[in-house]
Design a protein around this motif. Structure first.
Motif, PDB file in Angstrom:
ATOM      1  N   LEU A  49       0.859  -1.183   0.000  1.00 28.38           N
ATOM      2  CA  LEU A  49       0.000   0.000   0.000  1.00 28.38           C
ATOM      3  C   LEU A  49       0.897   1.236   0.000  1.00 28.38           C
ATOM      4  O   LEU A  49       2.098   1.167   0.306  1.00 28.38           O
ATOM      5  CB  LEU A  49      -0.923   0.003   1.221  1.00 28.38           C
ATOM      6  CG  LEU A  49      -1.908  -1.162   1.343  1.00 28.38           C
ATOM      7  CD1 LEU A  49      -2.676  -1.053   2.658  1.00 28.38           C
ATOM      8  CD2 LEU A  49      -2.874  -1.194   0.160  1.00 28.38           C
ATOM      9  N   SER A  50       0.334   2.379  -0.308  1.00 24.75           N
ATOM     10  CA  SER A  50       1.099   3.625  -0.252  1.00 24.75           C
ATOM     11  C   SER A  50       1.219   4.083   1.196  1.00 24.75           C
ATOM     12  O   SER A  50       0.326   3.843   2.013  1.00 24.75           O
ATOM     13  CB  SER A  50       0.412   4.710  -1.087  1.00 24.75           C
ATOM     14  OG  SER A  50      -0.886   4.967  -0.588  1.00 24.75           O
ATOM     15  N   GLY A  51       2.326   4.712   1.511  1.00 24.36           N
ATOM     16  CA  GLY A  51       2.542   5.217   2.858  1.00 24.36           C
ATOM     17  C   GLY A  51       3.368   4.255   3.689  1.00 24.36           C
ATOM     18  O   GLY A  51       3.626   3.105   3.318  1.00 24.36           O
ATOM     19  N   SER A  52       3.825   4.770   4.849  1.00 24.32           N
ATOM     20  CA  SER A  52       4.683   3.983   5.739  1.00 24.32           C
ATOM     21  C   SER A  52       3.952   3.454   6.959  1.00 24.32           C
ATOM     22  O   SER A  52       4.539   2.748   7.773  1.00 24.32           O
ATOM     23  CB  SER A  52       5.874   4.839   6.201  1.00 24.32           C
ATOM     24  OG  SER A  52       5.410   6.005   6.872  1.00 24.32           O
ATOM     25  N   MET A  53       2.681   3.799   7.107  1.00 26.11           N
ATOM     26  CA  MET A  53       1.892   3.311   8.237  1.00 26.11           C
ATOM     27  C   MET A  53       1.050   2.114   7.804  1.00 26.11           C
ATOM     28  O   MET A  53       0.500   2.098   6.698  1.00 26.11           O
ATOM     29  CB  MET A  53       0.981   4.421   8.762  1.00 26.11           C
ATOM     30  CG  MET A  53       1.738   5.657   9.246  1.00 26.11           C
ATOM     31  SD  MET A  53       2.764   5.323  10.685  1.00 26.11           S
ATOM     32  CE  MET A  53       1.482   4.984  11.900  1.00 26.11           C
ATOM     33  N   ASN A  54       0.990   1.118   8.693  1.00 26.05           N
ATOM     34  CA  ASN A  54       0.195  -0.068   8.388  1.00 26.05           C
ATOM     35  C   ASN A  54      -1.292   0.264   8.295  1.00 26.05           C
ATOM     36  O   ASN A  54      -1.829   0.992   9.131  1.00 26.05           O
ATOM     37  CB  ASN A  54       0.413  -1.126   9.461  1.00 26.05           C
ATOM     38  CG  ASN A  54       1.604  -2.010   9.148  1.00 26.05           C
ATOM     39  OD1 ASN A  54       2.234  -1.863   8.104  1.00 26.05           O
ATOM     40  ND2 ASN A  54       1.923  -2.923  10.041  1.00 26.05           N
ATOM     41  N   LYS A  55      -1.911  -0.311   7.271  1.00 29.10           N
ATOM     42  CA  LYS A  55      -3.352  -0.177   7.073  1.00 29.10           C
ATOM     43  C   LYS A  55      -3.931  -1.582   6.888  1.00 29.10           C
ATOM     44  O   LYS A  55      -3.263  -2.475   6.349  1.00 29.10           O
ATOM     45  CB  LYS A  55      -3.650   0.686   5.851  1.00 29.10           C
ATOM     46  CG  LYS A  55      -3.129   2.111   5.963  1.00 29.10           C
ATOM     47  CD  LYS A  55      -3.363   2.885   4.674  1.00 29.10           C
ATOM     48  CE  LYS A  55      -2.770   4.277   4.756  1.00 29.10           C
ATOM     49  NZ  LYS A  55      -2.966   5.029   3.485  1.00 29.10           N
ATOM     50  N   PRO A  56      -5.138  -1.774   7.333  1.00 23.38           N
ATOM     51  CA  PRO A  56      -5.707  -3.132   7.233  1.00 23.38           C
ATOM     52  C   PRO A  56      -6.014  -3.529   5.790  1.00 23.38           C
ATOM     53  O   PRO A  56      -6.482  -2.719   4.984  1.00 23.38           O
ATOM     54  CB  PRO A  56      -6.982  -3.036   8.068  1.00 23.38           C
ATOM     55  CG  PRO A  56      -7.353  -1.597   8.065  1.00 23.38           C
ATOM     56  CD  PRO A  56      -6.073  -0.835   7.993  1.00 23.38           C
ATOM     57  N   ILE A  57      -5.712  -4.798   5.463  1.00 17.19           N
ATOM     58  CA  ILE A  57      -6.074  -5.391   4.171  1.00 17.19           C
ATOM     59  C   ILE A  57      -6.616  -6.796   4.447  1.00 17.19           C
ATOM     60  O   ILE A  57      -6.438  -7.353   5.529  1.00 17.19           O
ATOM     61  CB  ILE A  57      -4.878  -5.461   3.200  1.00 17.19           C
ATOM     62  CG1 ILE A  57      -3.767  -6.338   3.789  1.00 17.19           C
ATOM     63  CG2 ILE A  57      -4.377  -4.073   2.837  1.00 17.19           C
ATOM     64  CD1 ILE A  57      -2.609  -6.597   2.815  1.00 17.19           C
ATOM     65  N   THR A  58      -7.267  -7.373   3.437  1.00 15.82           N
ATOM     66  CA  THR A  58      -7.813  -8.723   3.575  1.00 15.82           C
ATOM     67  C   THR A  58      -6.791  -9.747   3.111  1.00 15.82           C
ATOM     68  O   THR A  58      -5.786  -9.413   2.455  1.00 15.82           O
ATOM     69  CB  THR A  58      -9.096  -8.859   2.749  1.00 15.82           C
ATOM     70  OG1 THR A  58      -8.771  -8.719   1.355  1.00 15.82           O
ATOM     71  CG2 THR A  58     -10.127  -7.817   3.155  1.00 15.82           C
ATOM     72  N   THR A  59      -7.080 -11.012   3.432  1.00 17.54           N
ATOM     73  CA  THR A  59      -6.211 -12.087   2.979  1.00 17.54           C
ATOM     74  C   THR A  59      -6.185 -12.149   1.456  1.00 17.54           C
ATOM     75  O   THR A  59      -5.137 -12.388   0.846  1.00 17.54           O
ATOM     76  CB  THR A  59      -6.691 -13.436   3.552  1.00 17.54           C
ATOM     77  OG1 THR A  59      -6.680 -13.366   4.975  1.00 17.54           O
ATOM     78  CG2 THR A  59      -5.815 -14.584   3.084  1.00 17.54           C
ATOM     79  N   HIS A  60      -7.323 -11.907   0.841  1.00 19.32           N
ATOM     80  CA  HIS A  60      -7.393 -11.921  -0.626  1.00 19.32           C
ATOM     81  C   HIS A  60      -6.533 -10.808  -1.222  1.00 19.32           C
ATOM     82  O   HIS A  60      -5.846 -11.019  -2.252  1.00 19.32           O
ATOM     83  CB  HIS A  60      -8.845 -11.781  -1.077  1.00 19.32           C
ATOM     84  CG  HIS A  60      -9.002 -11.774  -2.560  1.00 19.32           C
ATOM     85  ND1 HIS A  60      -8.806 -12.880  -3.352  1.00 19.32           N
ATOM     86  CD2 HIS A  60      -9.340 -10.748  -3.408  1.00 19.32           C
ATOM     87  CE1 HIS A  60      -9.000 -12.566  -4.610  1.00 19.32           C
ATOM     88  NE2 HIS A  60      -9.350 -11.258  -4.682  1.00 19.32           N
ATOM     89  N   GLU A  61      -6.527  -9.615  -0.626  1.00 20.48           N
ATOM     90  CA  GLU A  61      -5.689  -8.512  -1.134  1.00 20.48           C
ATOM     91  C   GLU A  61      -4.207  -8.862  -1.011  1.00 20.48           C
ATOM     92  O   GLU A  61      -3.414  -8.547  -1.909  1.00 20.48           O
ATOM     93  CB  GLU A  61      -6.003  -7.223  -0.369  1.00 20.48           C
ATOM     94  CG  GLU A  61      -7.358  -6.618  -0.719  1.00 20.48           C
ATOM     95  CD  GLU A  61      -7.685  -5.414   0.135  1.00 20.48           C
ATOM     96  OE1 GLU A  61      -8.351  -4.474  -0.365  1.00 20.48           O
ATOM     97  OE2 GLU A  61      -7.276  -5.395   1.323  1.00 20.48           O
TER      98      GLU A  61
END
Length: 215
Positions: free
Chosen positions: A168-180
């Motif tokens: 993802l863009s950026g340096s902070m963790n963001k939630p994603i799904t297993t499929h993503e």
């Protein structure tokens, strides 16, 4: 006649002797006067007998303190300062501990490098390598040094996953799904992104978070 001539000659001799004495006296007086004149000139040309040469002590300024005047700082006797008390030098502080470099055989219990995935067996499994963080290298990066062969760890479809760049863009963790996550791994295999993880009682990954530092 003879007696008179003798009598006349007597006074004449006396006058002659007197004239000679006067002439001698005058010559002596003249000599004495000339002597006084030469002496006077010599006295005028030279230093007067009454005068004395300038005394060095009179020409040089006196360094003695005048009566009644306060002594100057330089003249006053220096005061003795107490000797400094000897103290024990402070011990230097130990350097701050640097990052510990683990041995090549060390394995982090909850960190993995993720390379690919596989859907075999009807469930998603991540293809990973275990390892540990190595020593910092040139440029300030810290590599994740893998140990052993690739292995498989199943991941739950509803696992809580956090990711940042390059997923993802950026340096902070963001939630994603297993499929993503599996979709990105399919198009970007063998990147070896480092994640910390935890498993449930069945040994399936239920939490996965991307680390800030990657190999």
């Amino acid at each position: 006649m003879g007696g008179r001539g003798t009598a006349v000659q007597g006074p004449r001799r006396l006058r002659r002797h007197a004239a000679a004495a006067l002439a001698l006296c005058g010559a002596l007086a003249l000599t004495a006067c000339n002597g006084d004149g030469n002496g006077g000139d010599a006295g005028a040309a030279g230093t007067s007998p009454g005068a004395s040469p300038a005394s060095p002590s009179a020409a040089a300024p006196s360094s003695a303190t005048p009566a009644g005047a306060a002594p100057t700082a330089s003249a006053a006797a220096p005061s003795k300062k107490p000797a400094p008390t000897a103290t024990t030098p402070a011990k230097p502080k130990p350097p701050a501990p640097g990052p510990a470099c683990a041995s090549k055989d060390a394995v982090s219990p909850n960190e993995i490098a993720v390379y690919r995935y596989t859907p075999e067996g009807g469930a998603y499994s991540l293809i990973v390598k275990h390892g540990h963080w190595g020593c910092p290298v040139t440029g300030g990066t810290t590599p994740f040094e893998t140990v052993g062969e690739e292995t498989y760890i199943p991941i739950a479809e509803d696992a809580k996953i956090g990711a940042h760049a390059p997923i993802l863009s950026g340096s902070m963790n963001k939630p994603i799904t297993t499929h993503e996550l599996t979709s990105w791994l399919e198009t970007h295999p063998n990147k070896g992104l480092v994640f910390h993880y935890s498993v449930n009682k069945a040994g399936v990954i239920d939490t996965l978070g991307q680390e800030e530092y990657t190999s």
